[in-house]
Write a protein that holds these residues in place. Structure first.
Motif, PDB file in Angstrom:
ATOM      1  N   LEU A   1       0.828  -1.298  -0.058  1.00  0.00           N
ATOM      2  CA  LEU A   1      -0.070  -0.023  -0.131  1.00  0.00           C
ATOM      3  C   LEU A   1       0.709   1.355   0.179  1.00  0.00           C
ATOM      4  N   ALA A   2       2.097   1.123   0.473  1.00  0.00           N
ATOM      5  CA  ALA A   2       2.959   2.314   0.286  1.00  0.00           C
ATOM      6  C   ALA A   2       3.379   2.620  -0.819  1.00  0.00           C
ATOM      7  N   LEU A   3       3.698   1.618  -1.788  1.00  0.00           N
ATOM      8  CA  LEU A   3       3.888   1.801  -3.243  1.00  0.00           C
ATOM      9  C   LEU A   3       2.690   2.294  -3.974  1.00  0.00           C
ATOM     10  N   SER A   4       1.437   1.808  -3.540  1.00  0.00           N
ATOM     11  CA  SER A   4       0.347   2.225  -4.122  1.00  0.00           C
ATOM     12  C   SER A   4       0.176   3.829  -3.968  1.00  0.00           C
ATOM     13  N   LEU A   5       0.468   4.261  -2.758  1.00  0.00           N
ATOM     14  CA  LEU A   5       0.457   5.422  -2.440  1.00  0.00           C
ATOM     15  C   LEU A   5       1.424   6.267  -3.016  1.00  0.00           C
ATOM     16  N   ALA A   6       2.488   5.823  -3.088  1.00  0.00           N
ATOM     17  CA  ALA A   6       3.738   6.493  -4.186  1.00  0.00           C
ATOM     18  C   ALA A   6       3.011   6.817  -5.557  1.00  0.00           C
ATOM     19  N   VAL A   7       2.532   5.626  -6.098  1.00  0.00           N
ATOM     20  CA  VAL A   7       1.989   5.892  -7.382  1.00  0.00           C
ATOM     21  C   VAL A   7       0.957   6.821  -7.564  1.00  0.00           C
ATOM     22  N   SER A   8      -0.222   6.833  -6.506  1.00  0.00           N
ATOM     23  CA  SER A   8      -1.179   7.772  -6.537  1.00  0.00           C
ATOM     24  C   SER A   8      -0.730   9.179  -6.543  1.00  0.00           C
ATOM     25  N   LEU A   9       0.308   9.210  -5.616  1.00  0.00           N
ATOM     26  CA  LEU A   9       0.837  10.888  -5.699  1.00  0.00           C
ATOM     27  C   LEU A   9       1.583  11.193  -6.883  1.00  0.00           C
ATOM     28  N   ALA A  10       2.252  10.398  -7.337  1.00  0.00           N
ATOM     29  CA  ALA A  10       3.011  10.639  -8.504  1.00  0.00           C
ATOM     30  C   ALA A  10       2.422  10.803  -9.951  1.00  0.00           C
ATOM     31  N   ALA A  11       1.555  10.055  -9.914  1.00  0.00           N
ATOM     32  CA  ALA A  11       0.820   9.666 -11.455  1.00  0.00           C
ATOM     33  C   ALA A  11       0.411  11.032 -11.749  1.00  0.00           C
ATOM     34  N   PRO A  12      -0.577  11.863 -11.091  1.00  0.00           N
ATOM     35  CA  PRO A  12      -1.038  13.086 -11.763  1.00  0.00           C
ATOM     36  C   PRO A  12       0.214  13.986 -12.169  1.00  0.00           C
ATOM     37  N   LEU A  13       1.454  13.997 -11.761  1.00  0.00           N
ATOM     38  CA  LEU A  13       2.650  14.860 -11.715  1.00  0.00           C
ATOM     39  C   LEU A  13       3.082  14.638 -13.307  1.00  0.00           C
ATOM     40  N   VAL A  14       2.502  13.480 -13.754  1.00  0.00           N
ATOM     41  CA  VAL A  14       3.006  13.267 -15.128  1.00  0.00           C
ATOM     42  C   VAL A  14       2.394  14.128 -16.232  1.00  0.00           C
TER      43      VAL A  14
ATOM     44  N   LEU B   1      -4.110  14.078   0.596  1.00  0.00           N
ATOM     45  CA  LEU B   1      -5.023  14.190   1.576  1.00  0.00           C
ATOM     46  C   LEU B   1      -6.023  12.932   1.647  1.00  0.00           C
ATOM     47  N   VAL B   2      -6.310  12.449   0.373  1.00  0.00           N
ATOM     48  CA  VAL B   2      -7.549  11.351   0.439  1.00  0.00           C
ATOM     49  C   VAL B   2      -6.519   9.845   0.671  1.00  0.00           C
ATOM     50  N   ILE B   3      -5.816   9.565  -0.333  1.00  0.00           N
ATOM     51  CA  ILE B   3      -5.139   8.112  -0.221  1.00  0.00           C
ATOM     52  C   ILE B   3      -4.900   7.768   1.256  1.00  0.00           C
ATOM     53  N   PRO B   4      -3.717   8.562   2.008  1.00  0.00           N
ATOM     54  CA  PRO B   4      -3.340   7.983   3.091  1.00  0.00           C
ATOM     55  C   PRO B   4      -4.471   7.907   4.067  1.00  0.00           C
ATOM     56  N   GLN B   5      -5.682   8.307   3.958  1.00  0.00           N
ATOM     57  CA  GLN B   5      -6.868   7.920   5.021  1.00  0.00           C
ATOM     58  C   GLN B   5      -7.298   6.452   4.682  1.00  0.00           C
ATOM     59  N   THR B   6      -6.660   5.716   3.785  1.00  0.00           N
ATOM     60  CA  THR B   6      -7.517   4.430   3.335  1.00  0.00           C
ATOM     61  C   THR B   6      -6.435   3.270   4.069  1.00  0.00           C
ATOM     62  N   TYR B   7      -5.403   3.619   4.660  1.00  0.00           N
ATOM     63  CA  TYR B   7      -4.811   2.460   5.377  1.00  0.00           C
ATOM     64  C   TYR B   7      -3.914   3.205   6.416  1.00  0.00           C
ATOM     65  N   SER B   8      -3.054   2.424   7.092  1.00  0.00           N
ATOM     66  CA  SER B   8      -2.388   2.846   8.347  1.00  0.00           C
ATOM     67  C   SER B   8      -1.360   4.092   8.043  1.00  0.00           C
ATOM     68  N   SER B   9      -0.917   4.178   6.634  1.00  0.00           N
ATOM     69  CA  SER B   9       0.014   5.026   6.195  1.00  0.00           C
ATOM     70  C   SER B   9       1.126   5.863   7.029  1.00  0.00           C
ATOM     71  N   LEU B  10       0.578   7.197   7.389  1.00  0.00           N
ATOM     72  CA  LEU B  10       1.535   8.005   8.205  1.00  0.00           C
ATOM     73  C   LEU B  10       1.600   7.342   9.720  1.00  0.00           C
ATOM     74  N   ALA B  11       0.860   6.707  10.112  1.00  0.00           N
ATOM     75  CA  ALA B  11       1.057   5.958  11.463  1.00  0.00           C
ATOM     76  C   ALA B  11       2.048   4.881  11.546  1.00  0.00           C
ATOM     77  N   THR B  12       2.667   4.510  10.301  1.00  0.00           N
ATOM     78  CA  THR B  12       3.720   3.404  10.285  1.00  0.00           C
ATOM     79  C   THR B  12       4.874   3.754   9.569  1.00  0.00           C
ATOM     80  N   ARG B  13       5.881   3.376   9.960  1.00  0.00           N
ATOM     81  CA  ARG B  13       7.421   3.657   9.268  1.00  0.00           C
ATOM     82  C   ARG B  13       7.258   3.408   7.869  1.00  0.00           C
ATOM     83  N   SER B  14       7.099   4.302   6.964  1.00  0.00           N
ATOM     84  CA  SER B  14       7.154   4.145   5.667  1.00  0.00           C
ATOM     85  C   SER B  14       7.732   5.605   4.945  1.00  0.00           C
TER      86      SER B  14
END
Length: 451
Positions: free
Chosen positions: A192-205, A376-389
């Motif tokens: 899910l951390a890779l999924s978050l990274a892709v979600s943040l980077a894809a719009p920047l293309v 804002l949205v994607i990190p709220q779908t899993y533990s994201s900011l509350a775990t080391r990643s």
């Protein structure tokens, strides 16, 4: 010994590159995306305890310390321009520290530093660097796209080899790793951390000029998202792919061709083995939705215990265990509410919301506003900011890009208004002189006849 060598190397790099801090900034982003927290010991030699921080944490601390000695005015200017924001964030950090210092384990304090303190310091460092010159948003965009693409390539290799390939000893210490069932994470800490990274980077293309490069990156990110088997991430990258094509510069027929090409690639992917894992998760989500519902119900039943103060970083995992969950509360807002208190958690995530909402959607960089919404949205779908990643650094990097772009736009508008106010007024349009038509003009006064 290895940790001392790494800290010395970070300090030396910060001193040597003090006038070229953007190199350090790119290195920080690269370290977080290419070296997971579970693989930090490969670089620092420390995998646990109060000094078990991520390697990039030491680099941020050294870079910030050198910046305060070499150019404190840029930091002061950033603080002055966003005083209320940093005051709120300081309150959150202090509340988190006070809640954690006496109750949390060493691991909890490490999460506090890696996921809250250091991302905020990095955010401040980015804003101070933007005060020294333009072009930082483009640099950050290029860095995120490069390293996320490398992480996606690593995930493709893992999927093909059916093996983790990188940092295997670190991943084997994670309770979830044995039951992965084909989900891969590249060089990040969780799928899910890779999924978050892709979600943040894809719009920047959308900000790239070359259509071929845009298409290649989008296809690679779609494949990487499918390998993570994240349903939210797949939806996010699909939305981003369409938005990139619509926002990109070019003629309508070119965009139509790109949309048709993306549709063709999508059809090919649907008929490939890549879609098997996602299909299985759609048919059986292994209780993920039910777990989130149980977590929310349990939190709502005990929210008054955590209104003003929390139990320290890591408390939410113990609460989830008592609720009968196998992992966590699966939402950083709930987890931070338990860990540092509802008020502090509300201030932390509320400040993120205000940052994006105040800048609007016209930032001058295609896709950046959508990336801000994703942050804002994607990190709220899993533990994201509350775990080391890498979640903390990536989210605050995108937020810094949004803030810097908004400040640039405001400054640009101010200059345009000032130039318009100082410009001399245009002369009034005059009709060229010519013979008057008969009967035109004032009637001459009559004079008395002589006699």
């Amino acid at each position: 010994m290895q940790l001392a060598l790494w800290i010395g190397l970070c300090l030396a790099a910060a001193l040597v590159l003090r006038r070229h801090a953007r190199v350090l900034i790119v290195l920080v982003i690269g370290l977080w995306i290419l070296v997971p927290a579970v693989g930090a010991a490969v670089v620092t030699g420390v995998d646990a305890g109060l000094l078990g921080f991520h390697p990039a944490t030491w680099l941020v601390l050294c870079a910030f310390a050198v910046r305060m000695l070499h150019d404190p005015w840029s930091v002061q200017q950033a603080l002055a321009r966003h005083f209320l924001l940093f005051l709120v964030l300081a309150v959150v950090v202090i509340a988190a520290f006070l809640a954690s210092v006496s109750t949390s384990t060493a691991g909890g304090l490490v999460v506090l530093v890696d996921q809250i303190l250091i991302p905020v310091l990095f955010f401040l460092l980015l804003l101070s660097e933007a005060n020294r010159g333009g072009g930082l948003v483009g640099t950050l965009r290029g860095s995120l796209l490069l390293f996320v693409a490398l992480a996606c390539l690593a995930a493709v290799l893992q999927w093909q080899a059916k093996d983790v390939l990188f940092y295997g000893s670190g991943y084997n210490t994670q309770y979830w790793f044995e039951r992965q069932s084909g989900r891969w994470m590249g060089t990040l800490d969780q799928p899910l951390a890779l999924s978050l990274a892709v979600s943040l980077a894809a719009p920047l293309v959308a900000g790239l000029r070359h259509k071929v490069l845009q298409a290649a990156l989008l296809v690679l990110m779609v494949v990487g998202s499918l390998i993570t088997q994240s349903r939210v991430g797949i939806i996010a990258v699909a939305v981003s792919a369409v938005a990139v094509i619509l926002l990109a510069q070019g003629r309508a027929w070119v965009k139509a061709v790109m949309l048709a090409g993306i549709a063709g690639v999508g059809a090919a992917i649907v008929s490939s083995p890549l879609i098997d894992g996602v299909t299985a998760r759609l048919a059986n989500d292994s209780g993920s939705a039910q777990a989130r519902e149980v977590a929310l119900d349990y939190f709502l039943a005990h929210w008054n215990d955590y209104l003003l103060g929390g139990g320290g970083i890591g408390t939410s995992f113990r609460l989830a265990f008592h609720a009968g969950l196998q992992s966590s509360l699966e939402n950083p807002l709930l987890m931070y509410s338990v860990d540092i208190g509802i008020v502090a958690a509300g201030l932390y995530f509320g400040s993120m919301l205000v940052l994006v909402a105040r800048r609007g959607f016209r930032l001058g960089y295609p896709g950046l506003a959508l990336a801000g919404v994703m942050a804002l949205v994607i990190p709220q779908t899993y533990s994201s900011l509350a775990t080391r990643s890498a979640a903390g650094i990536m989210v605050w990097t995108v937020l810094a890009m949004v803030v810097i772009a908004g400040d640039e736009r405001r400054e640009r508008l101010r200059r345009e208004q000032a130039a318009a106010a100082l410009a001399p007024p245009l002369p009034a349009r005059q009709t060229p002189a010519g013979p008057r038509p008969a009967g035109a003009g004032p009637v001459p006064a009559r004079t008395a006849t002589a006699g």
